[in-house]
Write a protein that holds these residues in place. Structure first.
Motif, PDB file in Angstrom:
ATOM      1  N   GLY A  74     -35.893 -44.060   6.434  1.00 45.63           N
ATOM      2  CA  GLY A  74     -36.113 -45.473   6.134  1.00 45.63           C
ATOM      3  C   GLY A  74     -36.220 -45.738   4.654  1.00 45.63           C
ATOM      4  O   GLY A  74     -35.786 -44.937   3.821  1.00 45.63           O
ATOM      5  N   GLU A  75     -36.829 -46.862   4.328  1.00 40.32           N
ATOM      6  CA  GLU A  75     -36.913 -47.348   2.953  1.00 40.32           C
ATOM      7  C   GLU A  75     -38.334 -47.830   2.685  1.00 40.32           C
ATOM      8  O   GLU A  75     -38.900 -48.593   3.466  1.00 40.32           O
ATOM      9  CB  GLU A  75     -35.938 -48.516   2.763  1.00 40.32           C
ATOM     10  N   ALA A  76     -38.912 -47.353   1.579  1.00 43.21           N
ATOM     11  CA  ALA A  76     -40.192 -47.885   1.121  1.00 43.21           C
ATOM     12  C   ALA A  76     -39.917 -49.116   0.273  1.00 43.21           C
ATOM     13  O   ALA A  76     -39.115 -49.062  -0.663  1.00 43.21           O
ATOM     14  CB  ALA A  76     -40.946 -46.839   0.309  1.00 43.21           C
ATOM     15  N   VAL A  77     -40.543 -50.236   0.598  1.00 38.71           N
ATOM     16  CA  VAL A  77     -40.318 -51.471  -0.138  1.00 38.71           C
ATOM     17  C   VAL A  77     -41.659 -52.083  -0.531  1.00 38.71           C
ATOM     18  O   VAL A  77     -42.691 -51.821   0.093  1.00 38.71           O
ATOM     19  CB  VAL A  77     -39.499 -52.499   0.680  1.00 38.71           C
ATOM     20  N   ALA A 105     -51.029 -49.359  -5.462  1.00 35.73           N
ATOM     21  CA  ALA A 105     -51.063 -49.575  -4.016  1.00 35.73           C
ATOM     22  C   ALA A 105     -52.143 -50.575  -3.630  1.00 35.73           C
ATOM     23  O   ALA A 105     -51.979 -51.354  -2.686  1.00 35.73           O
ATOM     24  CB  ALA A 105     -51.282 -48.252  -3.289  1.00 35.73           C
ATOM     25  N   SER A 106     -53.266 -50.561  -4.356  1.00 36.91           N
ATOM     26  CA  SER A 106     -54.335 -51.517  -4.058  1.00 36.91           C
ATOM     27  C   SER A 106     -53.931 -52.939  -4.421  1.00 36.91           C
ATOM     28  O   SER A 106     -54.410 -53.903  -3.835  1.00 36.91           O
ATOM     29  CB  SER A 106     -55.610 -51.128  -4.802  1.00 36.91           C
ATOM     30  N   GLN A 107     -53.029 -53.068  -5.409  1.00 41.70           N
ATOM     31  CA  GLN A 107     -52.559 -54.390  -5.823  1.00 41.70           C
ATOM     32  C   GLN A 107     -51.386 -54.870  -4.966  1.00 41.70           C
ATOM     33  O   GLN A 107     -51.354 -56.036  -4.555  1.00 41.70           O
ATOM     34  CB  GLN A 107     -52.127 -54.341  -7.297  1.00 41.70           C
ATOM     35  N   ARG A 108     -50.456 -53.977  -4.722  1.00 42.37           N
ATOM     36  CA  ARG A 108     -49.273 -54.324  -3.924  1.00 42.37           C
ATOM     37  C   ARG A 108     -48.962 -53.183  -2.963  1.00 42.37           C
ATOM     38  O   ARG A 108     -48.217 -52.256  -3.301  1.00 42.37           O
ATOM     39  CB  ARG A 108     -48.071 -54.590  -4.830  1.00 42.37           C
ATOM     40  N   PRO A 109     -49.521 -53.240  -1.761  1.00 40.55           N
ATOM     41  CA  PRO A 109     -49.245 -52.177  -0.781  1.00 40.55           C
ATOM     42  C   PRO A 109     -47.759 -52.129  -0.415  1.00 40.55           C
ATOM     43  O   PRO A 109     -47.051 -53.139  -0.469  1.00 40.55           O
ATOM     44  CB  PRO A 109     -50.103 -52.582   0.422  1.00 40.55           C
TER      45      PRO A 109
END
Length: 290
Positions: A74-77, A105-109
Protein backbone atom coordinates in the motif's frame (compact mmCIF):
# COMPACT_ATOMS: atom_id res chain seq x y z
CA UNK A 1 7.66 -14.87 2.66
CA UNK A 2 11.21 -13.58 2.87
CA UNK A 3 12.10 -10.03 3.84
CA UNK A 4 12.25 -7.75 1.90
CA UNK A 5 9.36 -8.40 -0.46
CA UNK A 6 9.86 -7.65 -4.16
CA UNK A 7 7.08 -5.31 -5.24
CA UNK A 8 4.90 -5.02 -8.32
CA UNK A 9 5.20 -1.82 -10.37
CA UNK A 10 2.85 -0.14 -12.82
CA UNK A 11 3.76 0.84 -16.37
CA UNK A 12 2.92 4.36 -17.52
CA UNK A 13 0.43 4.51 -20.40
CA UNK A 14 -1.27 7.46 -22.14
CA UNK A 15 -4.80 6.22 -21.45
CA UNK A 16 -6.61 3.65 -19.36
CA UNK A 17 -7.15 0.19 -20.88
CA UNK A 18 -10.63 -0.94 -21.81
CA UNK A 19 -12.27 -4.32 -21.31
CA UNK A 20 -14.12 -6.32 -18.70
CA UNK A 21 -11.04 -7.74 -17.00
CA UNK A 22 -9.69 -4.49 -15.51
CA UNK A 23 -10.16 -2.90 -12.11
CA UNK A 24 -9.25 0.76 -11.57
CA UNK A 25 -7.78 2.24 -8.36
CA UNK A 26 -7.05 5.82 -7.39
CA UNK A 27 -3.30 6.49 -7.31
CA UNK A 28 -2.21 8.44 -4.24
CA UNK A 29 0.96 10.52 -3.95
CA UNK A 30 2.46 8.94 -0.87
CA UNK A 31 5.23 6.63 0.31
CA UNK A 32 5.08 3.05 -1.04
CA UNK A 33 5.11 0.66 1.87
CA UNK A 34 4.84 -3.06 2.61
CA UNK A 35 3.24 -3.72 6.01
CA UNK A 36 4.36 -6.95 7.68
CA UNK A 37 2.39 -8.23 10.68
CA UNK A 38 4.69 -10.84 12.15
CA UNK A 39 4.27 -13.05 15.19
CA UNK A 40 6.41 -10.58 17.14
CA UNK A 41 5.02 -7.25 15.94
CA UNK A 42 4.93 -5.05 12.84
CA UNK A 43 7.66 -4.18 10.32
CA UNK A 44 7.31 -1.58 7.59
CA UNK A 45 9.28 -1.88 4.36
CA UNK A 46 9.96 0.95 1.89
CA UNK A 47 9.94 0.47 -1.87
CA UNK A 48 13.75 0.21 -1.74
CA UNK A 49 13.56 -2.67 0.73
CA UNK A 50 14.69 -0.62 3.74
CA UNK A 51 13.09 -1.07 7.14
CA UNK A 52 11.27 2.22 7.86
CA UNK A 53 9.31 1.14 10.93
CA UNK A 54 11.02 3.69 13.19
CA UNK A 55 9.72 6.74 11.29
CA UNK A 56 6.19 5.40 10.75
CA UNK A 57 5.51 4.33 14.31
CA UNK A 58 1.87 5.41 14.23
CA UNK A 59 1.22 3.01 11.35
CA UNK A 60 3.19 0.26 13.05
CA UNK A 61 0.95 0.62 16.11
CA UNK A 62 -2.15 0.40 13.91
CA UNK A 63 -0.75 -2.66 12.19
CA UNK A 64 -0.91 -4.63 15.43
CA UNK A 65 -4.65 -5.00 14.85
CA UNK A 66 -3.93 -7.16 11.80
CA UNK A 67 -3.72 -10.91 12.34
CA UNK A 68 -0.20 -12.35 12.50
CA UNK A 69 1.00 -13.61 9.15
CA UNK A 70 -0.48 -10.70 7.15
CA UNK A 71 1.60 -8.84 4.55
CA UNK A 72 -0.01 -5.90 2.74
CA UNK A 73 1.10 -3.61 -0.09
CA UNK A 74 0.00 0.00 0.00
CA UNK A 75 0.83 3.67 0.38
CA UNK A 76 1.50 5.78 3.46
CA UNK A 77 -0.18 9.16 3.01
CA UNK A 78 -0.57 12.33 5.05
CA UNK A 79 -3.33 14.88 4.51
CA UNK A 80 -2.86 18.63 4.89
CA UNK A 81 -5.19 21.13 6.59
CA UNK A 82 -7.19 21.61 3.39
CA UNK A 83 -7.81 17.87 3.08
CA UNK A 84 -5.37 17.26 0.23
CA UNK A 85 -2.81 14.49 0.20
CA UNK A 86 0.54 16.23 0.72
CA UNK A 87 3.64 14.54 -0.65
CA UNK A 88 5.85 17.16 1.02
CA UNK A 89 4.56 16.05 4.43
CA UNK A 90 5.19 12.40 3.56
CA UNK A 91 8.68 13.24 2.32
CA UNK A 92 9.45 15.16 5.52
CA UNK A 93 8.37 12.21 7.64
CA UNK A 94 10.33 9.69 5.60
CA UNK A 95 13.52 11.77 5.91
CA UNK A 96 13.16 12.36 9.65
CA UNK A 97 14.98 10.91 12.62
CA UNK A 98 12.78 8.66 14.79
CA UNK A 99 12.42 11.43 17.40
CA UNK A 100 11.35 14.03 14.84
CA UNK A 101 9.07 11.51 13.15
CA UNK A 102 7.21 11.04 16.43
CA UNK A 103 6.69 14.81 16.71
CA UNK A 104 5.45 15.00 13.14
CA UNK A 105 3.11 12.06 13.72
CA UNK A 106 1.52 13.86 16.68
CA UNK A 107 0.84 16.86 14.43
CA UNK A 108 -0.21 15.02 11.27
CA UNK A 109 -0.88 11.29 11.70
CA UNK A 110 -0.41 9.10 8.66
CA UNK A 111 -2.88 6.77 6.97
CA UNK A 112 -2.02 3.51 5.30
CA UNK A 113 -3.99 2.98 2.09
CA UNK A 114 -3.76 -0.73 1.31
CA UNK A 115 -4.21 -1.85 -2.28
CA UNK A 116 -3.09 -5.48 -2.25
CA UNK A 117 -2.58 -8.51 -0.04
CA UNK A 118 0.59 -10.54 -0.48
CA UNK A 119 0.12 -12.89 2.41
CA UNK A 120 -2.71 -13.79 4.78
CA UNK A 121 -2.61 -15.96 7.90
CA UNK A 122 -3.61 -18.84 5.64
CA UNK A 123 -0.46 -18.37 3.54
CA UNK A 124 0.95 -16.74 0.41
CA UNK A 125 -1.81 -15.26 -1.80
CA UNK A 126 0.38 -13.68 -4.49
CA UNK A 127 -0.40 -16.45 -7.03
CA UNK A 128 -4.16 -15.82 -6.70
CA UNK A 129 -5.97 -13.48 -9.15
CA UNK A 130 -6.21 -9.80 -8.26
CA UNK A 131 -10.00 -10.08 -7.92
CA UNK A 132 -9.61 -12.71 -5.20
CA UNK A 133 -6.85 -10.79 -3.43
CA UNK A 134 -8.99 -7.65 -3.49
CA UNK A 135 -11.95 -9.47 -1.94
CA UNK A 136 -9.69 -10.99 0.72
CA UNK A 137 -8.22 -7.56 1.48
CA UNK A 138 -11.64 -5.98 1.96
CA UNK A 139 -12.74 -8.85 4.18
CA UNK A 140 -9.59 -8.54 6.28
CA UNK A 141 -9.85 -4.77 6.76
CA UNK A 142 -13.54 -5.01 7.67
CA UNK A 143 -12.46 -6.64 10.91
CA UNK A 144 -10.27 -3.72 12.05
CA UNK A 145 -11.41 -1.07 14.57
CA UNK A 146 -13.63 1.66 13.14
CA UNK A 147 -11.05 4.41 13.72
CA UNK A 148 -8.13 2.56 12.12
CA UNK A 149 -5.80 4.52 9.82
CA UNK A 150 -5.47 1.38 7.68
CA UNK A 151 -7.96 1.62 4.82
CA UNK A 152 -8.53 0.03 1.44
CA UNK A 153 -7.89 2.08 -1.67
CA UNK A 154 -10.97 3.13 -3.65
CA UNK A 155 -11.46 0.88 -6.68
CA UNK A 156 -14.05 0.31 -9.40
CA UNK A 157 -14.50 -1.94 -12.41
CA UNK A 158 -16.29 0.87 -14.29
CA UNK A 159 -13.87 2.76 -16.54
CA UNK A 160 -16.11 5.84 -16.77
CA UNK A 161 -16.14 6.12 -12.98
CA UNK A 162 -12.35 5.85 -12.94
CA UNK A 163 -12.05 8.64 -15.50
CA UNK A 164 -14.38 10.80 -13.40
CA UNK A 165 -12.09 10.23 -10.42
CA UNK A 166 -9.09 11.13 -12.56
CA UNK A 167 -10.66 14.36 -13.81
CA UNK A 168 -12.21 15.58 -10.55
CA UNK A 169 -10.11 14.40 -7.60
CA UNK A 170 -6.71 15.78 -8.62
CA UNK A 171 -7.17 19.43 -7.67
CA UNK A 172 -9.49 18.88 -4.71
CA UNK A 173 -7.86 15.91 -3.01
CA UNK A 174 -4.43 15.53 -4.57
CA UNK A 175 -5.12 12.20 -6.26
CA UNK A 176 -2.14 11.57 -8.54
CA UNK A 177 -3.80 9.38 -11.14
CA UNK A 178 -5.39 5.97 -11.75
CA UNK A 179 -3.87 2.48 -11.72
CA UNK A 180 -5.56 -0.22 -13.80
CA UNK A 181 -5.02 -3.82 -12.67
CA UNK A 182 -5.94 -6.90 -14.65
CA UNK A 183 -8.41 -8.80 -12.50
CA UNK A 184 -7.07 -12.21 -13.49
CA UNK A 185 -3.42 -11.42 -12.80
CA UNK A 186 -1.31 -12.75 -9.93
CA UNK A 187 0.93 -10.43 -7.93
CA UNK A 188 4.28 -10.39 -9.75
CA UNK A 189 7.28 -8.22 -8.93
CA UNK A 190 8.46 -5.62 -11.43
CA UNK A 191 6.63 -4.18 -14.43
CA UNK A 192 4.73 -6.99 -16.11
CA UNK A 193 1.95 -5.15 -17.93
CA UNK A 194 -0.67 -6.35 -15.47
CA UNK A 195 -0.63 -2.93 -13.75
CA UNK A 196 -0.96 0.20 -15.90
CA UNK A 197 -1.14 3.81 -14.74
CA UNK A 198 -2.08 7.24 -15.99
CA UNK A 199 -1.09 10.20 -13.89
CA UNK A 200 -1.40 13.96 -13.76
CA UNK A 201 2.02 15.33 -14.64
CA UNK A 202 3.58 18.38 -16.26
CA UNK A 203 6.86 18.48 -18.13
CA UNK A 204 10.00 20.12 -16.81
CA UNK A 205 13.32 20.88 -18.46
CA UNK A 206 16.37 18.89 -17.40
CA UNK A 207 20.00 18.73 -18.48
CA UNK A 208 21.41 15.66 -20.21
CA UNK A 209 24.72 14.66 -18.61
CA UNK A 210 25.24 11.35 -20.39
CA UNK A 211 23.77 8.32 -22.10
CA UNK A 212 23.86 4.54 -22.27
CA UNK A 213 24.23 2.50 -25.41
CA UNK A 214 25.90 3.83 -28.56
CA UNK A 215 26.29 7.55 -29.21
CA UNK A 216 24.71 7.17 -32.64
CA UNK A 217 21.63 5.47 -31.14
CA UNK A 218 21.47 6.09 -27.36
CA UNK A 219 19.40 3.62 -25.38
CA UNK A 220 18.71 5.91 -22.39
CA UNK A 221 19.82 9.31 -21.13
CA UNK A 222 21.47 10.26 -17.86
CA UNK A 223 19.44 13.22 -16.60
CA UNK A 224 20.29 15.70 -13.86
CA UNK A 225 17.08 16.13 -11.87
CA UNK A 226 16.00 19.41 -10.22
CA UNK A 227 17.21 18.18 -6.81
CA UNK A 228 20.70 17.47 -8.18
CA UNK A 229 20.43 13.69 -8.53
CA UNK A 230 21.46 12.00 -11.75
CA UNK A 231 19.16 9.24 -12.97
CA UNK A 232 18.79 7.18 -16.12
CA UNK A 233 15.72 7.73 -18.23
CA UNK A 234 13.43 5.03 -19.45
CA UNK A 235 14.39 3.56 -22.81
CA UNK A 236 14.16 6.13 -25.62
CA UNK A 237 11.96 5.56 -28.62
CA UNK A 238 13.87 5.07 -31.88
CA UNK A 239 12.62 8.39 -33.25
CA UNK A 240 13.61 10.33 -30.14
CA UNK A 241 17.04 8.66 -29.95
CA UNK A 242 17.67 9.57 -33.59
CA UNK A 243 16.92 13.24 -32.92
CA UNK A 244 19.04 13.42 -29.78
CA UNK A 245 22.10 11.47 -31.01
CA UNK A 246 23.66 14.29 -33.13
CA UNK A 247 23.70 16.56 -30.05
CA UNK A 248 25.66 14.15 -27.87
CA UNK A 249 29.43 14.69 -27.53
CA UNK A 250 30.73 11.73 -25.52
CA UNK A 251 33.66 11.95 -23.12
CA UNK A 252 36.25 9.18 -22.88
CA UNK A 253 35.38 7.99 -19.36
CA UNK A 254 32.61 6.38 -17.37
CA UNK A 255 30.39 7.93 -14.74
CA UNK A 256 27.78 6.57 -12.35
CA UNK A 257 24.40 7.64 -11.03
CA UNK A 258 23.71 7.71 -7.30
CA UNK A 259 22.05 4.35 -7.82
CA UNK A 260 25.25 2.89 -9.28
CA UNK A 261 24.16 2.76 -12.94
CA UNK A 262 27.02 3.40 -15.38
CA UNK A 263 26.75 5.87 -18.26
CA UNK A 264 28.95 7.75 -20.74
CA UNK A 265 29.14 11.46 -19.81
CA UNK A 266 28.76 14.14 -22.46
CA UNK A 267 30.18 17.62 -23.06
CA UNK A 268 28.16 20.68 -23.91
CA UNK A 269 24.60 21.61 -23.06
CA UNK A 270 21.73 19.37 -24.11
CA UNK A 271 18.30 19.98 -22.59
CA UNK A 272 15.25 17.74 -22.81
CA UNK A 273 11.72 17.87 -21.48
CA UNK A 274 10.82 15.12 -19.04
CA UNK A 275 7.53 14.22 -17.43
CA UNK A 276 7.70 15.89 -14.02
CA UNK A 277 5.64 13.21 -12.33
CA UNK A 278 8.19 10.54 -13.28
CA UNK A 279 11.19 12.11 -11.54
CA UNK A 280 10.34 11.55 -7.87
CA UNK A 281 11.48 7.93 -7.84
CA UNK A 282 14.29 8.70 -10.32
CA UNK A 283 12.50 6.85 -13.13
CA UNK A 284 12.52 9.51 -15.84
CA UNK A 285 10.45 9.65 -19.03
CA UNK A 286 11.90 11.88 -21.76
CA UNK A 287 9.27 13.36 -24.07
CA UNK A 288 11.19 15.74 -26.37
CA UNK A 289 14.45 17.49 -27.16
CA UNK A 290 14.56 21.21 -26.41
Amino acid sequence: MDWPASIALAQSVPELPTGTDWSYEVKLDGHRMIMWRTDDGVRLQARSGRDVTAVWGDLAVAGHHLPAGTVLDGEAVITTEDGRIGFEAVQARAASSPARARRLASQRPAHYIAFDALQLPSGNVRPRPYSERRAALLNLLAGLPANTPIQAVSATTDRDTALTWYNTLHNKHGVEGIVAKRTTSPYRAGRTGAWLKIRHADTIEAAVVGFTGAARQPRALAIRLPDGRVALSQRLSTALATRIAPRLVPQSRRAYTQGGDAYTPVSGEVVVEVVAGTTRHAVVTVVRLR
